[in-house]
Design a protein around this motif. Structure first.
Motif, PDB file in Angstrom:
ATOM      1  N   PHE A  38       0.857  -1.182   0.000  1.00  0.00           N
ATOM      2  CA  PHE A  38       0.000   0.000   0.000  1.00  0.00           C
ATOM      3  C   PHE A  38       0.894   1.234   0.000  1.00  0.00           C
ATOM      4  N   ARG A  39       0.667   2.127  -0.945  1.00  0.00           N
ATOM      5  CA  ARG A  39       1.483   3.335  -1.049  1.00  0.00           C
ATOM      6  C   ARG A  39       0.594   4.570  -0.923  1.00  0.00           C
ATOM      7  N   ASN A  40       0.742   5.267   0.190  1.00  0.00           N
ATOM      8  CA  ASN A  40       0.074   6.564   0.405  1.00  0.00           C
ATOM      9  C   ASN A  40      -1.444   6.490   0.232  1.00  0.00           C
ATOM     10  N   ILE A  41      -2.041   5.413   0.769  1.00  0.00           N
ATOM     11  CA  ILE A  41      -3.491   5.214   0.649  1.00  0.00           C
ATOM     12  C   ILE A  41      -4.239   6.158   1.598  1.00  0.00           C
ATOM     13  N   SER A  42      -5.186   6.907   1.051  1.00  0.00           N
ATOM     14  CA  SER A  42      -6.073   7.756   1.846  1.00  0.00           C
ATOM     15  C   SER A  42      -7.510   7.499   1.415  1.00  0.00           C
ATOM     16  N   LYS A  43      -8.434   7.661   2.359  1.00  0.00           N
ATOM     17  CA  LYS A  43      -9.853   7.513   2.053  1.00  0.00           C
ATOM     18  C   LYS A  43     -10.641   8.533   2.853  1.00  0.00           C
ATOM     19  N   THR A  44     -11.419   9.357   2.144  1.00  0.00           N
ATOM     20  CA  THR A  44     -12.206  10.404   2.788  1.00  0.00           C
ATOM     21  C   THR A  44     -13.691  10.171   2.538  1.00  0.00           C
ATOM     22  N   ASP A  52      -5.366   8.001   6.217  1.00  0.00           N
ATOM     23  CA  ASP A  52      -4.530   9.165   5.927  1.00  0.00           C
ATOM     24  C   ASP A  52      -3.095   8.714   5.617  1.00  0.00           C
ATOM     25  N   ASP A  53      -2.787   8.555   4.309  1.00  0.00           N
ATOM     26  CA  ASP A  53      -1.419   8.315   3.848  1.00  0.00           C
ATOM     27  C   ASP A  53      -0.830   7.014   4.416  1.00  0.00           C
ATOM     28  N   ILE A  54      -1.547   5.907   4.204  1.00  0.00           N
ATOM     29  CA  ILE A  54      -1.111   4.602   4.708  1.00  0.00           C
ATOM     30  C   ILE A  54      -0.124   3.965   3.725  1.00  0.00           C
ATOM     31  N   SER A  55       1.042   3.572   4.214  1.00  0.00           N
ATOM     32  CA  SER A  55       2.052   2.920   3.380  1.00  0.00           C
ATOM     33  C   SER A  55       2.731   1.794   4.164  1.00  0.00           C
ATOM     34  N   PHE A  56       2.665   0.577   3.641  1.00  0.00           N
ATOM     35  CA  PHE A  56       3.454  -0.543   4.157  1.00  0.00           C
ATOM     36  C   PHE A  56       3.358  -1.709   3.173  1.00  0.00           C
ATOM     37  N   LYS A  57       4.244  -2.694   3.351  1.00  0.00           N
ATOM     38  CA  LYS A  57       4.312  -3.842   2.466  1.00  0.00           C
ATOM     39  C   LYS A  57       4.205  -5.121   3.280  1.00  0.00           C
ATOM     40  N   ALA A  89      -6.963   8.555  -2.580  1.00  0.00           N
ATOM     41  CA  ALA A  89      -5.606   8.806  -3.067  1.00  0.00           C
ATOM     42  C   ALA A  89      -4.755   7.589  -2.764  1.00  0.00           C
ATOM     43  N   GLY A  90      -3.644   7.453  -3.501  1.00  0.00           N
ATOM     44  CA  GLY A  90      -2.719   6.366  -3.243  1.00  0.00           C
ATOM     45  C   GLY A  90      -2.895   5.198  -4.197  1.00  0.00           C
ATOM     46  N   GLU A  91      -1.981   4.224  -4.070  1.00  0.00           N
ATOM     47  CA  GLU A  91      -1.960   3.084  -4.980  1.00  0.00           C
ATOM     48  C   GLU A  91      -1.723   1.788  -4.204  1.00  0.00           C
ATOM     49  N   MET A  92      -2.163   0.675  -4.829  1.00  0.00           N
ATOM     50  CA  MET A  92      -1.950  -0.650  -4.258  1.00  0.00           C
ATOM     51  C   MET A  92      -1.248  -1.521  -5.299  1.00  0.00           C
ATOM     52  N   PHE A  93      -0.242  -2.285  -4.848  1.00  0.00           N
ATOM     53  CA  PHE A  93       0.522  -3.137  -5.748  1.00  0.00           C
ATOM     54  C   PHE A  93       0.487  -4.576  -5.242  1.00  0.00           C
ATOM     55  N   ILE A  94       0.154  -5.505  -6.142  1.00  0.00           N
ATOM     56  CA  ILE A  94       0.186  -6.928  -5.822  1.00  0.00           C
ATOM     57  C   ILE A  94       1.243  -7.582  -6.692  1.00  0.00           C
ATOM     58  N   ASN A  95       2.221  -8.206  -6.052  1.00  0.00           N
ATOM     59  CA  ASN A  95       3.352  -8.810  -6.761  1.00  0.00           C
ATOM     60  C   ASN A  95       4.019  -7.811  -7.708  1.00  0.00           C
ATOM     61  N   GLY A  96       4.083  -6.557  -7.249  1.00  0.00           N
ATOM     62  CA  GLY A  96       4.753  -5.524  -8.016  1.00  0.00           C
ATOM     63  C   GLY A  96       3.906  -4.856  -9.069  1.00  0.00           C
ATOM     64  N   GLU A  97       2.688  -5.332  -9.307  1.00  0.00           N
ATOM     65  CA  GLU A  97       1.817  -4.762 -10.330  1.00  0.00           C
ATOM     66  C   GLU A  97       0.754  -3.876  -9.675  1.00  0.00           C
TER      67      GLU A  97
END
Length: 529
Positions: A38-44, A52-57, A89-97
Motif C-alpha cells: 500500500f502506497r500513500n493510501i487515503s480515504k475520505t 490518511d497516507d497509509i504505506s506498508f508492504k 488517493a494512493g496506490e496498491m501493488f500486488i506482486n509488483g503490479e
C-alpha cells in the motif's frame, strides 16, 4: 451422526484442509509467493478522513495483525483491498503490479479473500452453492450443474472428515460452520492474500485454537494473512507482525516479539491499560441499599440473594454459562421468577415485562448489541430517543416534538462523546464502541435507578473501552447502582466496589474490593462440589 461442528474442533482438520488444494486446482502444487504493498493510501468520507497516507508492504508466509481503536481505519483498508471502497488517493501493488478494484469480484480474481466478522454467505443457498459462488459449474447446455457442484463439495467436506450434506442450506449451520465455509471458499479460489476481520468474536476456545492451526497451515503455504483483532492474547499466538492504526494513520509496523502489550496499547491510545483504571474518578460516597434480591429462583438460576447500593458498581463474575445474564433477565422481566422476592428502595417489585422494569427504574444494556440493542435501520437520534417517546417527546396531538428529540440526541452525543458526523447518521454505520455509547444514552434518558451492563465492552477497542469506563464511573457518581457483567477480569477488578461470583446458577462468593484478584475470582468461579 458426526456433524460439522465437532469436526471443526479436531486438530487434524489443519492437515486435512491441505488436501483440498490439489483436489481443487492442480496449479496449487507449487507454492506461490506473494506481496502486497500500500502506497500513500487515503480515504475520505463526508466529514471524516478514514485513512490518511497509509504505506506498508506485506509478504508471503506471515500473519499481520491489524490493531487499533474502532474507527482507526483497519476495516476501511481491508475494504479498499477487497474492492468494496476505492481510495481517495494512493496506490496498491500486488506482486509488483499496480492494482485497483471497483468491485470485490475483481479482488477475488486477483487472489484476495476477505472473511468479514459479519459472514459473507448467502444463507438461503446451499453449502455447495456458497463454496462455488461466482464460479458455478455449468453443463453442456450452459445450465448450472448442481450435481457436479455437490459432488465436488462433498469431496472437500469428506477430506475435512465432516458429514454434512453439501446441499444443506447455510442458514441451518452454526456460526463456526459458516466461517469454515468461507475458509474453504478462499482455498477453492486459490487466494494468496486472506484477511480475517474479528474472526473469533463468536467462537469457543476450542474453535479458536483450531482456527489458529488452520491459519498456521495457510501461512506455511506462503499465504499472506491479515488478522484484525482487539484480543492481545490472540495476536501474541498467531501474528509475526503488528500493524498499529490510530485516527486513520499508520502508527507503526512492528515485530510482535519486540513489543509488550502496554507498548502496543500506548501506541493505540497514548497510555497503558493499568493507567486507564488509575485515572478513573471513582465514587467514594456509596449510599444505602437500592436493590435487595432474596432467594430468587428461575428455570436457570437458584437461590440468588444479594444487595446493591446507591452509587455502587456491583460486579457479576463467572464463567460463560454460569448464569450471570439469566439473573439480570429475571430482574428485567425477561425470565419468569418461580420464587423469591425483590425490593427496590424498600418496595416489593415483581417484574412483569421489560416495560414494567423500565417504569421501576431499571435499564439493561444487553450483551448482544446487534440483535438486542441497536435498531440498525434508523438514525443515532432515533436510537436514543425511542426510550422516551411516550414520556418526553409526544405532543398532545401525538406527534413527535422533533426539536426536543434533536436536543436530546445532541446532548447525549456531546456528553457521551459519540463519534458521528450528525445525529441523522444510521447507527449501523458507526463503530461498535459508538453504537454502545448510543445505547447507553438511550437508557440514561429514562433516568434509571439501576443500570445493568451485560458485557458492555465486548468487541470494542481499548480506546472506546477507556471512554466507557469513565461513563460507568460517571453513572455511579450520579447515584445510579451500576450492575456490571464482564468476562474480562481486569474490568471487574479495575471498576467494581464489590463482586458476586456466579457458578452453576448460584452465587458462590461475595467479594469486597480489597479481596479482588484474578486468582480469587477464578477460585470461586471454577470450584466444583
Amino acid at each position: 451422526m458426526k456433524w460439522f461442528y465437532p469436526s471443526f474442533r479436531h486438530a487434524k482438520v489443519c492437515w486435512m484442509i491441505l488436501t483440498i488444494i490439489p483436489a481443487v486446482n492442480d496449479n496449487n502444487l507449487e507454492r506461490q509467493m506473494a506481496t502486497i504493498e500500500f502506497r500513500n493510501i487515503s480515504k475520505t468520507f463526508p466529514g471524516v478522513k478514514a485513512l490518511d497516507d497509509i504505506s506498508f508492504k506485506a509478504e508471503s508466509g506471515q500473519v499481520y495483525a491489524f490493531l487499533g481503536e474502532n474507527g482507526a481505519g483497519k476495516s476501511t483498508l481491508l475494504k479498499i483491498m477487497n474492492g468494496d471502497y476505492q481510495p481517495s488517493a494512493g496506490e496498491m501493488f500486488i506482486n509488483g503490479e499496480r492494482k485497483s478494484f471497483s468491485v470485490p469480484k475483481e479482488a477475488i480474481e486477483n487472489g484476495i479473500s476477505v472473511i468479514y466478522q459479519e459472514r459473507q454467505v448467502v444463507k438461503e443457498m446451499t453449502v455447495a452453492e456458497n463454496v462455488f459462488l461466482g464460479s458455478w459449474t455449468k453443463g453442456k447446455a450452459g445450465l448450472i450443474d448442481f450435481e457436479t457442484m455437490n459432488k465436488k463439495t462433498a469431496e472437500i467436506i469428506s477430506s475435512l472428515n465432516m458429514n454434512i450434506p453439501p446441499d444443506k442450506k447455510v442458514s441451518m449451520l452454526s456460526i463456526a460452520e459458516q466461517q469454515l465455509v468461507e475458509i474453504i471458499k478462499a482455498i477453492v479460489r486459490d487466494s494468496n492474500i486472506i484477511a480475517f476481520d474479528e474472526p473469533t468474536a463468536s467462537l469457543s476456545d476450542d474453535e479458536i485454537n483450531n482456527l489458529f492451526q488452520i491459519i498456521n497451515e495457510l501461512k506455511k503455504r506462503d499465504k499472506i494473512i491479515f488478522y484484525v483483532s482487539h484480543r492481545m492474547n490472540e495476536i501474541r499466538k498467531i501474528a509475526e507482525k503488528v500493524v498499529i492504526f490510530k485516527d486513520g494513520k499508520l502508527v507503526d509496523l512492528v515485530d510482535t516479539d519486540d513489543v509488550t502489550d502496554d507498548q502496543l496499547i500506548r501506541m493505540m491510545v497514548g497510555r497503558p491499560l493499568g493507567k486507564i483504571f488509575e485515572e478513573l474518578d471513582r465514587n467514594k460516597d456509596i449510599g444505602g441499599t437500592v436493590l435487595k434480591v432474596d432467594r430468587l429462583t428461575t428455570s436457570y438460576v437458584s437461590d440468588i440473594s444479594f444487595e446493591g447500593r446507591k452509587g455502587e458498581i456491583l460486579g457479576f463474575a463467572g464463567l460463560v454459562g454460569a448464569g450471570r445474564t439469566e439473573i439480570m433477565k429475571a430482574l428485567f422481566g425477561l425470565d419468569k421468577i418461580k420464587k423469591g422476592t425483590i425490593l427496590i428502595d424498600g418496595k416489593e417489585y415483581t417484574p412483569k415485562s421489560p416495560a414494567h422494569a423500565i417504569s421501576n427504574g431499571i435499564a439493561l444494556v444487553p450483551e448482544d448489541r446487534k440483535d438486542q440493542g441497536i435498531l440498525p435501520n434508523i438514525s443515532v437520534r432515533g436510537n436514543i430517543s425511542i426510550s422516551v417517546l411516550k414520556n418526553k417527546l409526544l405532543t398532545k396531538m401525538k406527534f413527535i416534538d422533533e426539536d426536543k428529540e434533536k436536543e436530546i440526541a445532541e446532548k447525549n452525543i456531546k456528553a457521551l462523546n459519540i463519534k458521528t458526523p450528525d445525529d441523522e447518521k444510521l447507527i449501523s454505520q458507526l463503530s461498535g464502541g459508538n453504537q454502545q455509547k448510543t445505547i447507553l444514552g438511550r437508557w440514561l434518558e429514562t433516568d434509571p435507578r439501576i443500570l445493568i451492563l451485560d458485557e458492555p465492552t465486548k468487541g470494542i477497542d481499548v480506546g472506546a473501552k477507556s471512554d466507557f469506563y469513565k461513563l460507568i464511573c460517571d453513572c455511579a457518581q450520579k447515584g445510579i447502582l451500576v450492575i456490571l457483567i464482564s468476562s474480562e477480569l481486569s474490568e471487574i477488578i479495575g471498576l467494581c466496589d464489590r463482586v458476586m461470583v456466579v457458578r452453576e446458577g448460584r452465587i458462590s462468593k461475595e467479594l469486597e474490593r480489597s479481596e479482588l484478584s484474578e486468582e480469587t475470582i477464578l477460585k470461586y468461579a471454577m470450584i466444583t462440589k
